[in-house]
Design a protein around this motif. Sequence first.
Motif, mmCIF file in Angstrom:
data_model
loop_
_atom_site.group_PDB
_atom_site.id
_atom_site.type_symbol
_atom_site.label_atom_id
_atom_site.label_comp_id
_atom_site.label_asym_id
_atom_site.label_seq_id
_atom_site.Cartn_x
_atom_site.Cartn_y
_atom_site.Cartn_z
ATOM 1 N N ALA A 161 0.868 -1.434 0.164
ATOM 2 C CA ALA A 161 0.049 0.105 0.045
ATOM 3 C C ALA A 161 0.913 1.081 0.011
ATOM 4 C CB ALA A 161 -0.929 0.003 1.508
ATOM 5 N N LYS A 162 1.729 1.269 0.735
ATOM 6 C CA LYS A 162 2.731 2.456 0.659
ATOM 7 C C LYS A 162 3.545 2.730 -0.588
ATOM 8 C CE LYS A 162 6.512 2.471 3.276
ATOM 9 N NZ LYS A 162 7.624 2.640 4.341
ATOM 10 N N ALA A 163 3.846 1.680 -1.365
ATOM 11 C CA ALA A 163 4.156 2.004 -2.686
ATOM 12 C C ALA A 163 3.157 2.508 -3.782
ATOM 13 C CB ALA A 163 4.747 0.631 -3.304
ATOM 14 N N ALA A 164 1.832 2.284 -3.351
ATOM 15 C CA ALA A 164 0.701 2.555 -4.121
ATOM 16 C C ALA A 164 0.424 3.996 -3.773
ATOM 17 C CB ALA A 164 -0.328 1.694 -4.003
ATOM 18 N N GLY A 165 1.062 4.632 -2.723
ATOM 19 C CA GLY A 165 0.682 5.964 -2.361
ATOM 20 C C GLY A 165 -0.584 6.090 -1.599
ATOM 21 N N VAL A 166 -0.962 4.990 -0.770
ATOM 22 C CA VAL A 166 -2.299 5.161 -0.028
ATOM 23 C C VAL A 166 -2.399 6.205 1.051
ATOM 24 C CG1 VAL A 166 -3.902 3.529 1.051
ATOM 25 C CG2 VAL A 166 -2.547 2.741 -1.135
ATOM 26 N N GLY A 167 -1.336 6.467 1.746
ATOM 27 C CA GLY A 167 -1.314 7.361 2.690
ATOM 28 C C GLY A 167 -1.826 8.666 2.185
ATOM 29 N N SER A 168 -1.414 9.022 0.962
ATOM 30 C CA SER A 168 -1.734 10.447 0.554
ATOM 31 C C SER A 168 -3.425 10.217 0.119
ATOM 32 C CB SER A 168 -1.009 10.911 -0.707
ATOM 33 O OG SER A 168 0.206 10.946 -0.412
ATOM 34 N N PHE A 169 -3.815 9.266 -0.470
ATOM 35 C CA PHE A 169 -5.141 8.869 -1.037
ATOM 36 C C PHE A 169 -6.119 9.085 0.257
ATOM 37 C CE2 PHE A 169 -8.443 6.047 -1.241
ATOM 38 C CZ PHE A 169 -9.292 6.576 -2.439
ATOM 39 N N ILE A 170 -5.717 8.340 1.320
ATOM 40 C CA ILE A 170 -6.767 8.454 2.575
ATOM 41 C C ILE A 170 -6.834 9.792 3.039
ATOM 42 C CG2 ILE A 170 -6.688 7.725 5.060
ATOM 43 C CD1 ILE A 170 -5.343 4.950 4.240
ATOM 44 N N ALA A 171 -5.512 10.573 3.135
ATOM 45 C CA ALA A 171 -5.692 12.035 3.619
ATOM 46 C C ALA A 171 -6.760 12.826 2.691
ATOM 47 C CB ALA A 171 -4.291 12.400 3.574
ATOM 48 N N LEU A 172 -6.444 12.710 1.529
ATOM 49 C CA LEU A 172 -7.285 13.179 0.610
ATOM 50 C C LEU A 172 -8.734 12.977 0.803
ATOM 51 C CD1 LEU A 172 -7.550 15.102 -2.074
ATOM 52 C CD2 LEU A 172 -7.330 12.961 -3.654
ATOM 53 N N MET A 173 -9.126 11.711 0.895
ATOM 54 C CA MET A 173 -10.306 11.217 0.969
ATOM 55 C C MET A 173 -11.072 11.755 2.375
ATOM 56 S SD MET A 173 -11.448 9.678 -1.625
ATOM 57 C CE MET A 173 -13.154 8.767 -1.254
ATOM 58 N N VAL A 174 -10.426 11.684 3.289
ATOM 59 C CA VAL A 174 -10.999 12.131 4.478
ATOM 60 C C VAL A 174 -11.289 13.772 4.520
ATOM 61 C CG1 VAL A 174 -10.532 12.566 7.001
ATOM 62 C CG2 VAL A 174 -9.873 10.337 5.945
ATOM 63 N N THR A 175 -10.139 14.357 4.171
ATOM 64 C CA THR A 175 -10.274 15.830 3.911
ATOM 65 C C THR A 175 -11.416 16.327 3.036
ATOM 66 O OG1 THR A 175 -7.900 15.915 4.507
ATOM 67 C CG2 THR A 175 -9.052 18.020 3.571
ATOM 68 N N ASP A 176 -11.410 15.662 1.679
ATOM 69 C CA ASP A 176 -12.348 16.200 0.779
ATOM 70 C C ASP A 176 -13.879 15.408 0.771
ATOM 71 O OD1 ASP A 176 -10.562 17.802 0.020
ATOM 72 O OD2 ASP A 176 -10.052 16.937 -1.736
ATOM 73 N N ALA A 177 -13.737 14.384 1.319
ATOM 74 C CA ALA A 177 -15.038 13.473 1.260
ATOM 75 C C ALA A 177 -15.970 13.060 2.479
ATOM 76 C CB ALA A 177 -14.871 12.202 0.661
ATOM 77 N N TYR A 178 -15.147 13.273 3.810
ATOM 78 C CA TYR A 178 -15.719 12.919 4.821
ATOM 79 C C TYR A 178 -16.364 14.294 5.851
ATOM 80 C CZ TYR A 178 -13.918 8.138 5.457
ATOM 81 O OH TYR A 178 -13.497 6.780 5.610
ATOM 82 N N ASP A 179 -17.596 14.087 6.170
ATOM 83 C CA ASP A 179 -18.062 15.303 6.804
ATOM 84 C C ASP A 179 -17.476 15.371 8.192
ATOM 85 O OD1 ASP A 179 -19.102 13.563 9.098
ATOM 86 O OD2 ASP A 179 -21.249 13.284 7.893
ATOM 87 N N ALA A 180 -17.581 16.642 8.784
ATOM 88 C CA ALA A 180 -16.963 16.766 10.248
ATOM 89 C C ALA A 180 -16.907 15.984 11.308
ATOM 90 C CB ALA A 180 -17.500 18.196 10.494
ATOM 91 N N ASN A 181 -18.081 15.188 11.194
ATOM 92 C CA ASN A 181 -18.039 14.182 12.444
ATOM 93 C C ASN A 181 -17.203 12.978 11.842
ATOM 94 O OD1 ASN A 181 -18.980 12.862 14.933
ATOM 95 N ND2 ASN A 181 -20.351 11.716 13.716
#
Length: 151
Positions: A34-54
């Motif tokens: 997963a690290k080689a696939a850049g999943v850490g950046s993907f998770i950060a982007l998804m949480v920041t852009d797609a998750y609501d405040a809660n």
Amino acid sequence: MSRATSGVAFSAEDVALLGEIADTILPATSTPGAKAAGVGSFIALMVTDAYDANQQRIFRAGLATIENDCRRVHGVGFMAATAQQRLALLDRADREQFDGGGRTRRGEPHYFRQLKELTLLGYFTSEIGYTQALRYAETPGRFDPCVPYTP
């Protein structure tokens, strides 16, 4: 639901931590992890852009829980822990979320379920995931405009 109302971006250290956690969930084997696939950046982007405040609050509190539990149980932070220590810690969190049906006692989504789902989504939709870990077949297939038509 409102989207990304907190607007707080992840730090480089947070993204590195997410990458290590994701790589513990999906480590390199005969295919890159997963690290080689850049999943850490993907998770950060998804949480920041797609998750609501809660959802963001639950996720960020979960990251703090992982770090605090690692320090309490192993005496070091997650980044300094050995692979076996990391795996034991995440295995315990996974069992906890599984036993609760992916929810906390208060009925909220469990942070580890969020983390695991984003890890899998990020990995298997990455180029590494879909070309090296999965059997990739372009769909609908080869384009051939000169096929004789017979009713």
